[in-house]
Design a protein around this motif. Structure first.
Motif, PDB file in Angstrom:
ATOM      1  N   THR A 238       0.844  -1.198   0.000  1.00  0.00           N
ATOM      2  CA  THR A 238       0.000   0.000   0.000  1.00  0.00           C
ATOM      3  C   THR A 238       0.876   1.243   0.000  1.00  0.00           C
ATOM      4  OG1 THR A 238      -1.769  -1.134   1.215  1.00  0.00           O
ATOM      5  CG2 THR A 238      -1.796   1.270   1.239  1.00  0.00           C
ATOM      6  N   LYS A 262      -3.408   4.114  -9.017  1.00  0.00           N
ATOM      7  CA  LYS A 262      -4.795   3.626  -8.996  1.00  0.00           C
ATOM      8  C   LYS A 262      -5.144   2.930 -10.298  1.00  0.00           C
ATOM      9  CE  LYS A 262      -6.568   7.014  -5.661  1.00  0.00           C
ATOM     10  NZ  LYS A 262      -7.479   8.172  -5.435  1.00  0.00           N
ATOM     11  N   GLU A 267      -3.282   0.143  -4.175  1.00  0.00           N
ATOM     12  CA  GLU A 267      -4.010   0.915  -3.162  1.00  0.00           C
ATOM     13  C   GLU A 267      -3.198   2.138  -2.758  1.00  0.00           C
ATOM     14  OE1 GLU A 267      -6.195   0.488   1.218  1.00  0.00           O
ATOM     15  OE2 GLU A 267      -4.930  -1.147   0.461  1.00  0.00           O
ATOM     16  N   VAL A 269      -3.382   5.424  -0.103  1.00  0.00           N
ATOM     17  CA  VAL A 269      -4.036   6.060   1.039  1.00  0.00           C
ATOM     18  C   VAL A 269      -3.497   7.478   1.155  1.00  0.00           C
ATOM     19  CG1 VAL A 269      -4.411   6.009   3.530  1.00  0.00           C
ATOM     20  CG2 VAL A 269      -4.317   3.861   2.233  1.00  0.00           C
TER      21      VAL A 269
END
Length: 356
Positions: A238, A262, A267, A269
């Motif tokens: 991530t 993306k 992923e 964040v």
């Protein structure tokens, strides 16, 4: 637009295999002056000095901001800009925060395209090569008065560019100095932001680090930027990156990396990135990579973090394993017309539209 071509072009002496980035300037530049409440005519003129005095208000009171962007040449000699509308939006955001008159989209785009068109021979082709463009706005009124200036200049200068960093670097996580404060000008590309960063960076260099990861001004608990770049952290699979704010620059390369990640199903964040979480991840082996992104550097991968006396070594991933390398390649391939552009980011600079 007023066009005045140089009578002494220097392009014949330019060696694309041997030049200094930031010190080699193309034959022309763009200038436009603001006076009596309005912008004048855009001018394309030979590159060279402009007469100012030490009483110029931009020097004394810091009303100055700029942008950084690039033009790229593909294998067929076509020339492209990359997401120039984002730089236009941001220079006006910076101008507004510094009480500088905003410029029109026509001024910005026409100036860029005319300059790149007339000096397209200065754009080197090859891996990591480009033309770095520097649009800037600054106060020019000659007055030692602490107030908003009444005269300004919009200018665009350019320098051929090559790979900025060639190897991974070590960075120190700041625990005392800050790049920007809440309510300040961190979200603007204000010239003074860079001046204020030089001394802490010098101290970090003396400790054996090449750059700084800036942290928040209140607690130094959260990542904000790295040097002159936005910062990304990969824990397991991530990606984490700080959210933009009035302290963090909304980088064009940052936004592009987020969209490219993306698009690959990675992923991302966007939010607070705690220093303690990054340090813990390094110690338990889940921290895979940390890197910075920006126009000049594209991507700078970090090999170690310095924090409160500790030197924390990061994994050295192969290009196939590294998200930083993967996303950089995706980005550069779009910029240089080696790949399809599903986002509509690439803008063709048509030949001889302005330079006839």
């Amino acid at each position: 637009m007023i066009i005045q071509k140089t009578s002494n072009p220097r392009i014949s002496s330019f060696d694309p295999n041997n030049f200094s980035f930031g010190n080699t300037f193309i034959d022309h530049m763009i200038i436009c002056e603001y006076e009596n409440g309005k912008w004048g005519d855009l001018q394309l003129v030979p590159y060279g000095p402009i007469g100012f005095t030490p009483a110029m208000m931009g020097v004394n009171y810091g009303q100055a901001c700029f942008e950084g962007m690039k033009a790229y040449k593909d294998k067929d000699g076509q020339v492209f800009l990359f997401r120039p509308e984002k730089n236009f939006e941001r220079i006006n955001k910076s101008a507004k925060r510094l009480a500088i008159p905003e410029i029109s989209e026509e001024m910005f785009m026409d100036g860029l395209k005319a300059l790149v068109d007339i000096d397209r021979d200065w754009i080197p082709h090859g891996e990591g090569m480009s033309l770095y463009l520097r649009p800037l706005l600054f106060a020019t009124e000659e007055a030692l008065k602490a107030r908003i200036s009444e005269k300004y200049m919009f200018a665009i200068v350019a320098t051929p560019a090559k790979n900025y960093y060639t190897a991974p670097v070590s960075v120190k996580i700041a625990d005392h100095y800050s790049r920007a404060a809440s309510g300040g000008v961190g979200a603007a590309k204000a010239a003074g932001n860079y001046a204020a960063s030089f001394y802490p960076t010098q101290l970090a260099i003396e400790e054996g680090y090449e750059q700084i990861i800036w942290t928040d001004d209140c607690s130094h608990e959260y990542f904000e930027e790295s040097g002159t770049m936005n910062v990304f952290v990969r824990i397991n699979d991530t990606i984490y990156t700080p959210k933009t704010s009035d302290k963090i620059l909304d980088g064009v390369t940052r936004d592009s990396f987020i969209q490219l990640a993306k698009n690959r199903g990675i992923e991302v964040v966007i939010g607070n990135v705690k220093v303690s979480d990054v340090i813990e991840a390094q110690k338990n082996g889940t921290l895979k990579e940390v890197w910075g992104v920006g126009t000049a550097v594209v991507t700078s991968v970090f090999q170690a973090l310095g924090y409160q006396g500790e030197h924390l070594v990061l994994p050295q991933l192969s290009e196939e394993e590294s998200y930083a390398s993967l996303l950089k390649n995706d980005l550069v391939n779009i910029q240089t017309n080696k790949a399809e552009d599903p986002f509509g980011w690439r803008v063709l600079v048509e030949e001889h539209v302005y330079s006839l």
